[in-house]
Design a protein around this motif. Structure first.
Motif, PDB file in Angstrom:
ATOM      1  N   VAL A  82       0.841  -1.198   0.000  1.00 55.78           N
ATOM      2  CA  VAL A  82       0.000   0.000   0.000  1.00 55.78           C
ATOM      3  C   VAL A  82       0.875   1.245   0.000  1.00 55.78           C
ATOM      4  O   VAL A  82       1.781   1.380   0.827  1.00 55.78           O
ATOM      5  N   ILE A  83       0.579   2.155  -0.942  1.00 57.79           N
ATOM      6  CA  ILE A  83       1.201   3.482  -0.971  1.00 57.79           C
ATOM      7  C   ILE A  83       0.113   4.462  -0.544  1.00 57.79           C
ATOM      8  O   ILE A  83      -0.968   4.482  -1.141  1.00 57.79           O
ATOM      9  N   VAL A  84       0.393   5.254   0.484  1.00 54.53           N
ATOM     10  CA  VAL A  84      -0.597   6.200   0.985  1.00 54.53           C
ATOM     11  C   VAL A  84      -0.284   7.586   0.433  1.00 54.53           C
ATOM     12  O   VAL A  84       0.854   8.045   0.469  1.00 54.53           O
ATOM     13  N   LEU A  85      -1.332   8.248  -0.076  1.00 50.74           N
ATOM     14  CA  LEU A  85      -1.230   9.623  -0.562  1.00 50.74           C
ATOM     15  C   LEU A  85      -1.965  10.529   0.408  1.00 50.74           C
ATOM     16  O   LEU A  85      -3.026  10.170   0.920  1.00 50.74           O
ATOM     17  N   THR A  86      -1.404  11.700   0.654  1.00 54.83           N
ATOM     18  CA  THR A  86      -2.073  12.630   1.547  1.00 54.83           C
ATOM     19  C   THR A  86      -1.957  14.046   1.023  1.00 54.83           C
ATOM     20  O   THR A  86      -1.011  14.377   0.309  1.00 54.83           O
ATOM     21  N   GLY A  87      -2.924  14.843   1.389  1.00 54.82           N
ATOM     22  CA  GLY A  87      -2.902  16.259   1.026  1.00 54.82           C
ATOM     23  C   GLY A  87      -2.035  17.062   1.973  1.00 54.82           C
ATOM     24  O   GLY A  87      -1.690  18.199   1.699  1.00 54.82           O
ATOM     25  N   HIS A  88      -1.696  16.475   3.122  1.00 60.81           N
ATOM     26  CA  HIS A  88      -0.890  17.183   4.123  1.00 60.81           C
ATOM     27  C   HIS A  88       0.368  16.378   4.406  1.00 60.81           C
ATOM     28  O   HIS A  88       0.289  15.204   4.733  1.00 60.81           O
ATOM     29  N   GLY A  89       1.500  17.012   4.285  1.00 54.09           N
ATOM     30  CA  GLY A  89       2.755  16.328   4.607  1.00 54.09           C
ATOM     31  C   GLY A  89       3.022  16.433   6.102  1.00 54.09           C
ATOM     32  O   GLY A  89       3.381  17.484   6.594  1.00 54.09           O
ATOM     33  N   ASP A  90       2.802  15.357   6.823  1.00 52.96           N
ATOM     34  CA  ASP A  90       3.005  15.334   8.266  1.00 52.96           C
ATOM     35  C   ASP A  90       3.886  14.124   8.600  1.00 52.96           C
ATOM     36  O   ASP A  90       3.475  12.981   8.399  1.00 52.96           O
ATOM     37  N   LYS A  99       4.585   2.301  10.176  1.00 46.28           N
ATOM     38  CA  LYS A  99       4.456   1.305  11.250  1.00 46.28           C
ATOM     39  C   LYS A  99       3.224   0.437  11.030  1.00 46.28           C
ATOM     40  O   LYS A  99       3.217  -0.736  11.379  1.00 46.28           O
ATOM     41  N   GLY A 100       2.179   1.022  10.454  1.00 43.18           N
ATOM     42  CA  GLY A 100       0.937   0.304  10.198  1.00 43.18           C
ATOM     43  C   GLY A 100       0.984  -0.604   8.980  1.00 43.18           C
ATOM     44  O   GLY A 100       0.019  -1.296   8.685  1.00 43.18           O
ATOM     45  N   GLY A 101       2.103  -0.575   8.256  1.00 42.35           N
ATOM     46  CA  GLY A 101       2.245  -1.494   7.138  1.00 42.35           C
ATOM     47  C   GLY A 101       2.256  -0.856   5.765  1.00 42.35           C
ATOM     48  O   GLY A 101       2.331  -1.572   4.761  1.00 42.35           O
ATOM     49  N   ALA A 102       2.201   0.462   5.680  1.00 43.06           N
ATOM     50  CA  ALA A 102       2.279   1.107   4.366  1.00 43.06           C
ATOM     51  C   ALA A 102       3.687   0.924   3.807  1.00 43.06           C
ATOM     52  O   ALA A 102       4.672   0.986   4.540  1.00 43.06           O
ATOM     53  N   ALA A 103       3.773   0.683   2.513  1.00 46.01           N
ATOM     54  CA  ALA A 103       5.074   0.528   1.863  1.00 46.01           C
ATOM     55  C   ALA A 103       5.713   1.888   1.601  1.00 46.01           C
ATOM     56  O   ALA A 103       6.935   2.010   1.587  1.00 46.01           O
ATOM     57  N   ASP A 104       4.866   2.917   1.408  1.00 46.01           N
ATOM     58  CA  ASP A 104       5.393   4.256   1.138  1.00 46.01           C
ATOM     59  C   ASP A 104       4.300   5.278   1.436  1.00 46.01           C
ATOM     60  O   ASP A 104       3.125   4.937   1.578  1.00 46.01           O
ATOM     61  N   TYR A 105       4.715   6.540   1.479  1.00 48.16           N
ATOM     62  CA  TYR A 105       3.847   7.651   1.821  1.00 48.16           C
ATOM     63  C   TYR A 105       4.275   8.836   0.959  1.00 48.16           C
ATOM     64  O   TYR A 105       5.452   9.201   0.972  1.00 48.16           O
ATOM     65  N   LEU A 106       3.339   9.394   0.200  1.00 53.58           N
ATOM     66  CA  LEU A 106       3.666  10.529  -0.676  1.00 53.58           C
ATOM     67  C   LEU A 106       2.645  11.643  -0.473  1.00 53.58           C
ATOM     68  O   LEU A 106       1.442  11.389  -0.377  1.00 53.58           O
ATOM     69  N   ALA A 107       3.140  12.889  -0.452  1.00 54.12           N
ATOM     70  CA  ALA A 107       2.248  14.048  -0.397  1.00 54.12           C
ATOM     71  C   ALA A 107       1.717  14.304  -1.804  1.00 54.12           C
ATOM     72  O   ALA A 107       2.472  14.292  -2.772  1.00 54.12           O
ATOM     73  N   LYS A 108       0.397  14.516  -1.904  1.00 58.63           N
ATOM     74  CA  LYS A 108      -0.224  14.706  -3.221  1.00 58.63           C
ATOM     75  C   LYS A 108       0.369  15.887  -3.974  1.00 58.63           C
ATOM     76  O   LYS A 108       0.521  15.826  -5.200  1.00 58.63           O
ATOM     77  N   ASP A 109       0.722  16.948  -3.265  1.00 58.56           N
ATOM     78  CA  ASP A 109       1.220  18.135  -3.957  1.00 58.56           C
ATOM     79  C   ASP A 109       2.643  17.960  -4.492  1.00 58.56           C
ATOM     80  O   ASP A 109       3.123  18.787  -5.255  1.00 58.56           O
ATOM     81  N   SER A 110       3.306  16.888  -4.098  1.00 55.30           N
ATOM     82  CA  SER A 110       4.673  16.687  -4.584  1.00 55.30           C
ATOM     83  C   SER A 110       4.812  15.417  -5.438  1.00 55.30           C
ATOM     84  O   SER A 110       5.922  14.991  -5.719  1.00 55.30           O
ATOM     85  N   ILE A 111       3.684  14.862  -5.863  1.00 55.59           N
ATOM     86  CA  ILE A 111       3.760  13.646  -6.690  1.00 55.59           C
ATOM     87  C   ILE A 111       4.217  14.015  -8.095  1.00 55.59           C
ATOM     88  O   ILE A 111       3.652  14.894  -8.734  1.00 55.59           O
ATOM     89  N   THR A 112       5.245  13.322  -8.512  1.00 56.04           N
ATOM     90  CA  THR A 112       5.711  13.435  -9.893  1.00 56.04           C
ATOM     91  C   THR A 112       5.669  12.029 -10.488  1.00 56.04           C
ATOM     92  O   THR A 112       5.561  11.038  -9.751  1.00 56.04           O
ATOM     93  N   ALA A 113       5.776  11.954 -11.784  1.00 55.73           N
ATOM     94  CA  ALA A 113       5.787  10.648 -12.446  1.00 55.73           C
ATOM     95  C   ALA A 113       6.942   9.818 -11.924  1.00 55.73           C
ATOM     96  O   ALA A 113       6.797   8.628 -11.646  1.00 55.73           O
ATOM     97  N   GLU A 114       8.096  10.448 -11.754  1.00 59.37           N
ATOM     98  CA  GLU A 114       9.275   9.719 -11.279  1.00 59.37           C
ATOM     99  C   GLU A 114       9.064   9.199  -9.842  1.00 59.37           C
ATOM    100  O   GLU A 114       9.354   8.043  -9.556  1.00 59.37           O
ATOM    101  N   ARG A 115       8.540  10.054  -8.963  1.00 64.78           N
ATOM    102  CA  ARG A 115       8.356   9.641  -7.566  1.00 64.78           C
ATOM    103  C   ARG A 115       7.311   8.534  -7.435  1.00 64.78           C
ATOM    104  O   ARG A 115       7.520   7.560  -6.720  1.00 64.78           O
ATOM    105  N   LEU A 116       6.176   8.672  -8.122  1.00 65.43           N
ATOM    106  CA  LEU A 116       5.149   7.636  -8.023  1.00 65.43           C
ATOM    107  C   LEU A 116       5.620   6.351  -8.701  1.00 65.43           C
ATOM    108  O   LEU A 116       5.413   5.256  -8.182  1.00 65.43           O
ATOM    109  N   GLY A 117       6.284   6.470  -9.845  1.00 67.58           N
ATOM    110  CA  GLY A 117       6.821   5.290 -10.518  1.00 67.58           C
ATOM    111  C   GLY A 117       7.809   4.557  -9.628  1.00 67.58           C
ATOM    112  O   GLY A 117       7.765   3.331  -9.494  1.00 67.58           O
ATOM    113  N   ARG A 118       8.707   5.299  -8.992  1.00 68.84           N
ATOM    114  CA  ARG A 118       9.702   4.697  -8.097  1.00 68.84           C
ATOM    115  C   ARG A 118       9.014   4.060  -6.893  1.00 68.84           C
ATOM    116  O   ARG A 118       9.364   2.957  -6.477  1.00 68.84           O
TER     117      ARG A 118
END
Length: 191
Positions: A82-90, A99-118
């Motif tokens: 699971v990759i979690v996207l959020t509108g707030h970078g906290d 800790k809950g098991g997410a594989a990654d966490y990305l802020a929606k405002d900083s998603i790029t093709a490279e970051r999401l692809g990676r």
């Protein structure tokens, strides 16, 4: 495991955000069959129906959060990264999600093709590695049980003095060991 296409579940209540994920995947040249749902219930139902290589999950959904939904996803689809996207970078939430098991966490405002692809490549590789580890652990457990069965059977076989007893007991041990309905043992005279 090499794939030509990935199955990705996108869970977000905002249609614009779901389309943005699709667009970023296209720009990143990620060949993916994307299934979209709007809420946690839809995500769980989709995960019960079919397997996904990755789940892209919005942190804030109607009536729930990714933190609350992650254990339920793990229960329904334990191998789905699971990759979690959020509108707030906290950072505090990011740590809790990991800790809950997410594989990654990305802020929606900083998603790029490279970051999401990676992130997708990493999450799917991590999921593949976890599944391979689980299969190896299962094979090892099976082998250990069989070896213990042989060790437990050895004293009984050792105490047998007649060849016929030994052959019959050996055949029964082999049948049980292999979980077979019948075991065949043949004795051939030496040539």
């Amino acid at each position: 495991m090499s794939r030509t296409r990935w199955r990705v579940l996108v869970v977000d209540d905002d249609a614009v955000d779901r389309e943005a994920v699709r667009r970023v995947l296209r720009v990143a040249s990620v060949a993916a069959d994307v299934v979209e749902v709007e809420d946690g219930r839809g995500a769980l139902e989709a995960l019960e129906r079919e397997a996904f290589d990755c789940v892209v999950l919005d942190h804030l959904l109607p009536g729930t959060t990714a933190l609350e939904l992650l254990p339920q996803i793990r229960a329904v689809a334990p191998g789905a990264p699971v990759i979690v996207l959020t509108g707030h970078g906290d950072e505090r939430i990011a740590v809790e999600l990991m800790k809950g098991g997410a594989a990654d966490y990305l802020a929606k405002d900083s998603i790029t093709a490279e970051r999401l692809g990676r992130a997708l490549h990493y999450a799917i590789s991590l999921g593949d590695a976890k599944r391979a580890t689980a299969r190896a652990e299962e094979r090892q457990r099976w082998s250990t049980e069989r070896l213990q069965f042989l060790v437990d059977s050895a004293p009984a076989l050792y105490g047998m003095h007649r060849l016929e007893e030994l052959v019959n007991a050996g055949a029964e041990t082999a049948r049980e060991l292999l979980d077979a309905p019948v075991a065949f043992v043949g004795l051939w005279p030496p040539e």
